[in-house]
Scaffold this active site. Sequence first.
Site, mmCIF file in Angstrom:
data_model
loop_
_atom_site.group_PDB
_atom_site.id
_atom_site.type_symbol
_atom_site.label_atom_id
_atom_site.label_comp_id
_atom_site.label_asym_id
_atom_site.label_seq_id
_atom_site.Cartn_x
_atom_site.Cartn_y
_atom_site.Cartn_z
ATOM 1 C CG HIS A 282 -2.131 -0.882 1.041
ATOM 2 N ND1 HIS A 282 -2.093 -2.238 1.269
ATOM 3 C CD2 HIS A 282 -3.397 -0.610 0.638
ATOM 4 C CE1 HIS A 282 -3.282 -2.755 1.032
ATOM 5 N NE2 HIS A 282 -4.098 -1.791 0.656
ATOM 6 C CD GLU A 283 4.210 4.584 2.431
ATOM 7 O OE1 GLU A 283 4.583 5.687 1.989
ATOM 8 O OE2 GLU A 283 3.273 4.457 3.252
#
Length: 365
Positions: free
Chosen positions: A302-303
């Site tokens: 997600h980062e």
Amino acid sequence: MLMKQHSYAFYNGYLSSLYKQRELLLARIKELERISPISSPSATEPPVSDIHTAHLAKVPSARERRQSLPAENILDAEKIVAAIDSGEPLDQEQVRVFEEVLKWEVDALSDELRGKSTEPGREYPNNLTLRNHYEYIVLPTVVYELQYPRSGSINWYYAAEKAAACFGIIFVMIMISQAFIYPVVMDTVRMKEEGVPLAGRFRQFPWMLLDLIFPFMMEYLLTWYLIWETILNFLAELTYFADRGFYGAWWNCVSWDQFARDWNRPVHNFLLRHVYHSSISAMKVDKHTATLITFFLSACVHELIMWCIFKKLRGYLLFLQMCQLPLVRLSRTKWLRNRATLGNVIFWLGIFTGPSILCSLYLIL
């Protein structure tokens, strides 16, 4: 697509090892049939008394093989193969018991090679065709199986409804972004261009947060509906995919681990099989460590998405996602356990504030 390819390669690689093992056992069974047993008791290891035979009365199944059988059964098969390969003499009782054990093991392996397929001819390695591969690519799932539940026909009215909803929701999302989010973003751009120091920009942080909470909440809900209700159901209808369990009632969640399971079922199933269970089996870690690995990998991916969007590597999303783990532990304490309403209120506070805090941090810094 990366998850799809990993699942396809991983599962077929696993089945390949089982297929080779089954072929090996079938060859040893044929060797046993050609052996002339000796009349006196054999000294060849293992003796019949050391072989576990209690499970032979049960019908072998993949589920039982994976979860219920002790490790000694696998070791017994390996000892028997070693005894046959040694060429040492075997007595009548050894030949009989060895053959029964190996045939049971072959049946169990055959059951695993069938997987979830219910039609003949779909078991491994018959599934290794271009048609099967590209059929899996377009299905709305990221976990590979030999066969999926399929519907009998396409409801074109339902498909048209989902397609229309998809474009309608995208239009509404654009309007919300232009009317409520874009002006705030341009304000932060202006402050940076005018050289406003970081302390000055942070003084605007609370007001920016308040301006973004409700627009981001709307975008969050619409994004979820767009992907999991319209796009995935549209694809499922066109591909005759009958398993429509793309999400659970995550809005009723009382803890973050329940939210992780319910809001995105396809990815949850992938992480469960290919990260959580794989960590336990390959790295020999306990369940708590496997959970930490799963959350951390998900947070890193997600980062990476935030890095692609903002062209900044800050770690805000990774930090917020990892904060879910202590919140999960907190939900299991005596203060929150069995208090569903309070748990749901805390969950919604996080949903309301999380996206706007995240975006504000990326804009300010």
